[in-house]
Enzyme design. Structure first.
Site, PDB file in Angstrom:
ATOM      1  N   CYS A 120      70.372  -2.747  31.561  1.00  0.00           N
ATOM      2  CA  CYS A 120      69.653  -2.087  30.475  1.00  0.00           C
ATOM      3  C   CYS A 120      70.431  -0.878  29.974  1.00  0.00           C
ATOM      4  O   CYS A 120      70.767   0.014  30.767  1.00  0.00           O
ATOM      5  CB  CYS A 120      68.273  -1.647  30.949  1.00  0.00           C
ATOM      6  SG  CYS A 120      67.344  -0.752  29.684  1.00  0.00           S
ATOM      7  N   CYS A 159      61.313   1.381  33.829  1.00  0.00           N
ATOM      8  CA  CYS A 159      61.904   0.814  35.038  1.00  0.00           C
ATOM      9  C   CYS A 159      62.422   1.918  35.953  1.00  0.00           C
ATOM     10  O   CYS A 159      62.948   2.924  35.474  1.00  0.00           O
ATOM     11  CB  CYS A 159      63.069  -0.116  34.692  1.00  0.00           C
ATOM     12  SG  CYS A 159      62.571  -1.602  33.798  1.00  0.00           S
ATOM     13  N   CYS A 209      63.766  -4.476  24.922  1.00  0.00           N
ATOM     14  CA  CYS A 209      63.498  -4.275  26.350  1.00  0.00           C
ATOM     15  C   CYS A 209      63.727  -5.574  27.102  1.00  0.00           C
ATOM     16  O   CYS A 209      63.227  -6.635  26.715  1.00  0.00           O
ATOM     17  CB  CYS A 209      62.060  -3.797  26.544  1.00  0.00           C
ATOM     18  SG  CYS A 209      61.573  -3.684  28.273  1.00  0.00           S
ATOM     19  N   ASP A 234      38.636  -6.873  41.615  1.00  0.00           N
ATOM     20  CA  ASP A 234      39.909  -6.602  40.933  1.00  0.00           C
ATOM     21  C   ASP A 234      39.702  -5.413  39.997  1.00  0.00           C
ATOM     22  O   ASP A 234      39.730  -5.546  38.777  1.00  0.00           O
ATOM     23  CB  ASP A 234      40.364  -7.843  40.158  1.00  0.00           C
ATOM     24  CG  ASP A 234      41.769  -7.688  39.579  1.00  0.00           C
ATOM     25  OD1 ASP A 234      42.441  -6.687  39.908  1.00  0.00           O
ATOM     26  OD2 ASP A 234      42.191  -8.545  38.785  1.00  0.00           O
ATOM     27  N   CYS A 250      46.365  -3.167  41.988  1.00  0.00           N
ATOM     28  CA  CYS A 250      47.715  -2.780  41.584  1.00  0.00           C
ATOM     29  C   CYS A 250      48.063  -1.384  42.098  1.00  0.00           C
ATOM     30  O   CYS A 250      49.118  -0.851  41.751  1.00  0.00           O
ATOM     31  CB  CYS A 250      47.873  -2.833  40.066  1.00  0.00           C
ATOM     32  SG  CYS A 250      46.744  -1.727  39.179  1.00  0.00           S
TER      33      CYS A 250
END
Length: 451
Positions: free
Chosen positions: A73, A82, A159, A381, A408
């Site tokens: 990248c 990232c 991206c 969730d 997450c």
């Protein structure tokens, strides 16, 4: 030694955190260095000193780590998306797996049987959704992603985590804005029209939705926007406007208007069709989501006779994927549009043993408990903040045999599993799943059972 700003120190990087920073130590003080790798020997410049830790940046790599690699990248380190582009993927997976285990040990005080982390199906090009902020910088319209810990936009239309079509869509929107004299949004003044460009792609069907988010009620020459988009990307099946005139960091507005096609696209996940609106929650990594849902179904241990309560169900993806193995699925979600999508998703897949309730999880749980609901399995969730204490308490009161928790955020997941332990539910198994390669996020699914 007493560290101070701009000191140059030599560090042996001994580990790495989930934010992609290497960790070295000086006389017991942890020093965090972005984009350093375990095994690096570096000279680092101290940027900030706290009481027990410090931040630094790499001045020189004396001996590189064997885990290092070059990021493909061009804006890696400038864009905040990232954090693991400088590491080989195997090392990234190790860091994420260790982080999940450490959260359970430190926060929950328990150690379930951990499965090895499940890798993402692809390191790049896996995201099916992007939200590009649009800003004006020195008179130029800039699109991309926020720099780390800021709202400064780093120009990045191409991206590597997104499908290649997204770059062409962003380019077409910017050209349309230039041709029609349309301004980009300015957060400080609250002026300017286009705030974000939201794009969603259905991985299985290839259908694409484009939804500019605007600080107003309409765009000049809206038909011209549609023509520009369709000429560059024939996969576009929906063009929407999201109206967001509020002084807020929330991306999407509460009002939507259709410009072209349908107000949804259709994807296929786990063998089922799903209708996705702009407001729908949907896992951003289609292929790895199928693996995640299969693991959740395995942990649920359904035999065909169970009632399953699916809390925070979104558009119904997890619950509907288990409907063929259950007697009944009951989904609960607070977002009205998501519930409407979930009902339609059940209908278009011919699933008759699922019902969906629009409401707050806590209140819906209490109502279902009063009805005498006795589910054998509960699927959780929730958002990153996890479950409220009252939700975990009420789930425990309805006494399911198993709870399957998908999260997450390993920290809030561990916290909630610790809370469930107080009600007699033990975390038996856990499987980290890398839904978000190159980023500092990891999904985890946990099986809890009443002891």
């Amino acid at each position: 030694m007493e560290l101070k700003k701009n000191d140059i120190v030599t560090l042996n990087i001994e580990g790495c955190d989930l934010g992609g920073s290497g960790i070295g130590r000086l006389e017991g003080m942890a020093v965090f260095v972005p984009r350093a790798a375990e095994g690096d020997l570096i000279d680092a410049r101290i940027l900030k000193v706290k009481k027990t830790y410090a931040y630094a940046k790499t001045e020189k790599i004396i001996t590189p780590s064997p885990y290092r690699t070059e990021s493909p990248c061009p804006v890696y380190g400038k864009c905040g998306g990232c954090v693991f582009g400088h590491l080989k993927y195997e090392q990234e997976l190790k860091i994420k797996e260790n982080h999940v285990k450490e959260c359970f040990k430190r926060i929950a005080g328990c150690e379930p049987e951990f499965e090895s982390i499940i890798p993402g199906k692809a390191e790049y090009g896996y995201r099916n959704k992007a939200q590009y902020p649009v800003r004006s910088v020195n008179g130029e319209t800039v699109t991309g992603f926020y720099a780390n810990h800021s709202h400064r936009v780093t120009e990045c239309s191409e991206c590597l985590l997104q499908p290649p079509e997204f770059a062409g869509i962003v380019k077409a929107v910017k050209a349309y804005m230039a041709e029609n004299g349309i301004s980009a949004y300015d957060e400080e003044s609250g002026k300017g029209l286009v705030r974000h460009i939201f794009i969603r792609k259905a991985a299985a069907t290839g259908e694409i939705m484009v939804c500019p988010v605007i600080n107003g009620r309409s765009l000049p020459n809206e038909s011209g926007l549609c023509r520009a988009l369709l000429s560059d990307c024939p996969g576009i099946k929906s063009v929407m406007l999201s109206i967001n005139e509020k002084d807020t960091n929330v991306v999407m507005g509460g009002e939507y208007r259709l410009l072209y096609g349908d107000d949804y696209i259709t994807d296929v996940l786990a063998g089922l069709k799903f209708r996705l609106s702009a407001q729908s929650f949907y896992q951003v990594n289609h292929d790895t989501a199928e693996i995640l849902y299969a693991k959740a179904a395995e942990y649920a241990g359904l035999t065909g006779g169970e009632t399953v309560l699916d809390l925070y169900c979104g558009t119904g993806t997890i619950g509907l994927s288990m409907a063929g193995k259950a007697r009944e699925i009951i989904g609960v979600e607070i977002v009205p549009q998501a519930i409407e999508d979930a009902k339609i998703n059940a209908e278009i897949n011919g699933i008759s043993n699922a019902r969906f309730i629009c409401g707050d999880a806590e209140k819906a749980l209490e109502e279902l408990r009063k009805e005498g609901l006795k589910p054998q399995a509960v699927i959780l969730d929730p958002p990153r903040k996890g479950c409220s204490p009252s939700v975990t308490e009420t789930v425990a009161k309805i006494a399911p045999q198993r709870v399957v928790y998908v999260s997450c955020d390993p920290a809030t997941l561990a916290r909630d599993c610790g809370k469930f332990a107080e009600y007699g539910y033990k975390a038996l198994k856990a499987a980290p799943v890398d839904m978000f390669p190159k980023t500092g996020n990891v999904e985890t699914v946990v099986q809890l059972a009443r002891q």
